[in-house]
Design a protein around this motif. Structure first.
Motif, PDB file in Angstrom:
ATOM      1  N   SER A 124     -30.360  85.449  55.999  1.00  0.00           N
ATOM      2  CA  SER A 124     -31.273  84.745  55.089  1.00  0.00           C
ATOM      3  C   SER A 124     -30.727  86.228  54.396  1.00  0.00           C
ATOM      4  CB  SER A 124     -32.518  85.485  55.127  1.00  0.00           C
ATOM      5  OG  SER A 124     -33.161  84.680  56.161  1.00  0.00           O
ATOM      6  N   TYR A 125     -30.808  86.379  52.475  1.00  0.00           N
ATOM      7  CA  TYR A 125     -30.525  87.757  52.332  1.00  0.00           C
ATOM      8  C   TYR A 125     -31.387  88.208  50.989  1.00  0.00           C
ATOM      9  CZ  TYR A 125     -26.778  90.586  50.256  1.00  0.00           C
ATOM     10  OH  TYR A 125     -25.861  92.018  49.995  1.00  0.00           O
ATOM     11  N   ARG A 126     -31.029  88.926  50.178  1.00  0.00           N
ATOM     12  CA  ARG A 126     -31.483  89.168  49.411  1.00  0.00           C
ATOM     13  C   ARG A 126     -30.801  90.375  48.162  1.00  0.00           C
ATOM     14  NH1 ARG A 126     -37.961  91.727  50.248  1.00  0.00           N
ATOM     15  NH2 ARG A 126     -36.904  93.710  51.008  1.00  0.00           N
ATOM     16  N   SER A 127     -31.098  90.792  47.098  1.00  0.00           N
ATOM     17  CA  SER A 127     -30.750  91.366  45.973  1.00  0.00           C
ATOM     18  C   SER A 127     -31.702  92.207  45.625  1.00  0.00           C
ATOM     19  CB  SER A 127     -29.506  91.455  45.750  1.00  0.00           C
ATOM     20  OG  SER A 127     -28.875  92.645  44.932  1.00  0.00           O
ATOM     21  N   GLY A 128     -31.876  93.401  44.602  1.00  0.00           N
ATOM     22  CA  GLY A 128     -32.554  94.129  43.304  1.00  0.00           C
ATOM     23  C   GLY A 128     -31.202  93.627  42.489  1.00  0.00           C
ATOM     24  N   ALA A 129     -32.166  94.175  41.264  1.00  0.00           N
ATOM     25  CA  ALA A 129     -31.198  93.667  39.706  1.00  0.00           C
ATOM     26  C   ALA A 129     -29.934  94.640  39.747  1.00  0.00           C
ATOM     27  CB  ALA A 129     -32.238  94.364  38.559  1.00  0.00           C
ATOM     28  N   MET A 130     -28.975  94.560  39.146  1.00  0.00           N
ATOM     29  CA  MET A 130     -27.955  95.156  38.616  1.00  0.00           C
ATOM     30  C   MET A 130     -26.859  94.511  38.056  1.00  0.00           C
ATOM     31  SD  MET A 130     -26.088  95.211  42.244  1.00  0.00           S
ATOM     32  CE  MET A 130     -27.181  95.528  44.052  1.00  0.00           C
ATOM     33  N   PRO A 131     -26.677  95.287  36.876  1.00  0.00           N
ATOM     34  CA  PRO A 131     -24.964  94.152  36.179  1.00  0.00           C
ATOM     35  C   PRO A 131     -24.354  93.388  37.180  1.00  0.00           C
ATOM     36  CG  PRO A 131     -25.128  96.904  35.863  1.00  0.00           C
ATOM     37  CD  PRO A 131     -26.270  96.278  37.077  1.00  0.00           C
ATOM     38  N   ILE A 132     -23.708  92.459  36.707  1.00  0.00           N
ATOM     39  CA  ILE A 132     -23.692  91.159  37.891  1.00  0.00           C
ATOM     40  C   ILE A 132     -21.788  91.547  38.013  1.00  0.00           C
ATOM     41  CG2 ILE A 132     -22.333  89.431  37.119  1.00  0.00           C
ATOM     42  CD1 ILE A 132     -24.650  88.521  35.459  1.00  0.00           C
ATOM     43  N   GLU A 133     -21.387  92.761  36.889  1.00  0.00           N
ATOM     44  CA  GLU A 133     -19.768  93.460  37.510  1.00  0.00           C
ATOM     45  C   GLU A 133     -20.204  94.293  38.379  1.00  0.00           C
ATOM     46  OE1 GLU A 133     -18.486  96.243  36.778  1.00  0.00           O
ATOM     47  OE2 GLU A 133     -20.482  97.614  36.617  1.00  0.00           O
ATOM     48  N   SER A 134     -21.072  94.918  38.744  1.00  0.00           N
ATOM     49  CA  SER A 134     -21.727  95.953  39.589  1.00  0.00           C
ATOM     50  C   SER A 134     -21.750  94.850  41.093  1.00  0.00           C
ATOM     51  CB  SER A 134     -22.958  96.831  39.871  1.00  0.00           C
ATOM     52  OG  SER A 134     -22.524  97.256  38.751  1.00  0.00           O
ATOM     53  N   HIS A 135     -22.687  94.080  40.799  1.00  0.00           N
ATOM     54  CA  HIS A 135     -22.499  93.120  42.131  1.00  0.00           C
ATOM     55  C   HIS A 135     -21.079  92.555  42.651  1.00  0.00           C
ATOM     56  CE1 HIS A 135     -23.869  89.483  44.208  1.00  0.00           C
ATOM     57  NE2 HIS A 135     -23.338  88.249  43.785  1.00  0.00           N
ATOM     58  N   ILE A 136     -20.974  92.436  41.907  1.00  0.00           N
ATOM     59  CA  ILE A 136     -19.136  92.060  42.631  1.00  0.00           C
ATOM     60  C   ILE A 136     -18.180  92.890  42.877  1.00  0.00           C
ATOM     61  CG2 ILE A 136     -17.226  90.627  41.297  1.00  0.00           C
ATOM     62  CD1 ILE A 136     -18.557  89.251  38.697  1.00  0.00           C
TER      63      ILE A 136
END
Length: 530
Positions: free
Chosen positions: A426-438
């Motif tokens: 299981s996994y989750r994440s909050g908001a961040m720019p897509i480039e930061s997620h990458i």
């Protein structure tokens, strides 16, 4: 300096439930959003007292925590409690606004050269809690500490574009960052999660940390509480509150009971059932932050059975996303499409919405030689909806001939364990720019690469996007990357959950419309008690 003990008699509900250590994975982080001055979208006059800020008082905020291993080191932030404490004590050069664009904080301005490979950052006049000014030397020290190859600080991957050996202090309040390649979105680097500025030479943070944030340190007991007090010289204006206490209560029921009993004024991370039970009843305020947390299953792409992209695609097709949102989130969210950042800049919203296709899933599994596949799904009650989603997906997978064994792990170690071990979690994440997620999760050297996605050609595409000056052309590269993730990535993103929190009726300034992980997330300095 000894840690001040928490008076358990003030929190019988919390003591009864126990201060159990639990991870509440941020970053990723869906999160609380607190904005200032009772403006539009904030909690208002329901409890009386008007919307004019009132100075003074102590606000007690209940979070899930990380047990005895908790730290106030801002470069090690990972849990919700970590991030909220770090934001109270420290500051970054920039943070993300409501639209996830970089907004200046300790940086007063930034300016690139024509080649986008040198950026000059001017610092505003700000002081640390010991009265010393924040200088360019502090900035360079902080970034070099984060980038230490011997450490695994979360922001390390985000700072990778910077040549920190060549970067220099032009003067006390000007930093020239030399980059390894042209980087059009360098301000996002300054706003990276965990990229806090600390005093030059600072190494130990749990006894008496010195930051430049709106509150200064009073006491800290890992796994139990942290107390901070107003810093009157804060550059963005002194907080309204006199004191702020972070209280650790890992069970959601303990946080709710403490809120209802008046032992805390803020309860972080409530589940939808709790929200429905108390919303509009007049005893507490329920705040919903829409579409705040990505909900997913992380497949390890470097090991069997998920090293075969046909198996990963089959799992994409097994998921009934509507059933997962309805069952695991009680409908408090919307369906996902196996990509992070729905609604954010550069999101590839033109890709077809995936729906369940069990026949095709069975066909792909057969081609991969995975008939009768058995796999363990690691989950934990560490986050709302995790165990429910795991059970629902187990039943969905059974219809495709896949036997999923749900393994419920410890709250204490779930996030660290699943980064490297297991195959499905299981996994989750909050908001961040897509480039930061990458940069944080999908590059070969990303420190929180939960799917073990390691592809040099993908890394090269990211560098290409970062170096592309024209925004339209840059968007095309990001879309190409997302198309690949959609086809063969390791994140099965089934939904985006509302983030739900509760406050006492006399709490003011809590934003209702700020995305998680943005500038107004954890803005306790802009909150007051009516």
């Amino acid at each position: 300096m000894p840690h001040a003990p928490l008076d358990d008699s003030r929190f019988p509900g919390l003591r009864r439930r126990g201060f159990l250590a639990a991870a509440g994975g941020v970053a990723g982080l869906g999160a609380l959003a607190l904005a200032g001055c009772g403006g539009p979208g904030t909690t208002g006059d329901a409890a009386g007292g008007g919307s004019r800020p009132r100075r003074g008082g102590t606000l007690r905020a209940a979070f899930a925590g990380g047990g005895a291993s908790e730290t106030l080191d801002p470069h090690r932030t990972n849990l919700f409690a970590d991030a909220a404490r770090a934001k109270a004590l420290f500051d970054k050069l920039a943070d993300q606004g409501a639209d996830l664009s970089a907004q200046p904080r300790l940086a007063a301005s930034w300016e690139p050269n024509d080649g986008l490979d040198r950026w000059r950052v001017k610092l505003r006049k700000a002081t640390f809690h010991d009265g010393k000014p924040v200088t360019a030397a502090d900035v360079l020290y902080s970034y070099r500490r984060i980038a230490d190859p011997k450490e695994a600080f979360r922001a390390k991957a985000s700072l990778e574009p910077i040549d920190l050996k060549a970067s220099r202090a032009v003067d006390d309040r000007t930093v020239e960052f030399v980059l390894k390649r042209p980087t059009a979105e360098f301000p996002n680097v300054l706003a990276a999660f965990g990229a806090y500025i600390v005093p030059e030479g600072a190494r130990h943070f749990d006894d008496k940390p010195v930051g430049s944030g709106p509150f200064r340190f009073v006491s800290f007991t890992p796994g139990r509480s942290a107390v901070v007090e107003r810093y009157d010289e804060y550059w963005d204006g002194a907080p309204h509150l006199e004191r702020l206490e972070f209280v650790i209560a890992n069970e959601e029921s303990a946080r709710v009971n403490a809120l209802l009993g008046g032992q805390v004024e803020y309860a972080h991370e409530l589940n939808p059932t709790t929200a429905r039970a108390h919303e509009g009843k007049g005893q507490v305020e329920i705040v919903r932050l829409r579409n705040s947390a990505m909900q997913a299953f992380a497949m390890k792409t470097d090991r069997a059975p998920f090293d075969d992209k046909r198996v990963r695609e089959a799992f994409f097709l097994i998921a009934d996303r509507e059933e997962l949102v309805k069952g695991a989130l009680s409908g408090a969210g919307e369906i996902g499409n196996d990509l992070f950042g729905k609604g954010y800049e550069y999101y590839a919203d033109g890709l077809p919405q995936r729906t369940q296709d069990l026949d095709k899933a069975r066909h792909l599994l057969k081609k991969a030689g995975a008939d009768g596949l058995k796999v363990t799904l690691d989950t934990s009650p560490v986050a709302a909806g995790f165990t429910e989603a795991a059970s629902i997906f187990r039943d969905q997978a059974a219809k495709a001939g896949v036997h999923v064994k749900v393994k419920v792990g410890s709250k204490d170690t779930f996030w660290t364990d699943t980064l490297d071990s297991g195959t499905l979690a299981s996994y989750r994440s909050g908001a961040m720019p897509i480039e930061s997620h990458i940069s944080q999760r999908l590059l070969t050297d990303s420190t929180t690469n939960a799917t073990q996605w390691h592809h040099k050609d993908f890394d090269a595409l990211y560098q290409q996007a970062q170096s592309t000056k024209d925004k339209k052309d840059r968007a095309a590269v990001y879309e190409r990357m997302q198309r690949r993730l959609y086809a063969e990535g390791g994140f099965l993103v089934w939904g985006f959950a509302d983030w739900i929190l509760g406050t006492a009726r006399n709490v003011r300034g809590v934003a209702r419309d700020a995305p998680a992980n943005t500038l107004d997330w954890a803005r306790f300095d802009k909150v007051w008690l009516a």
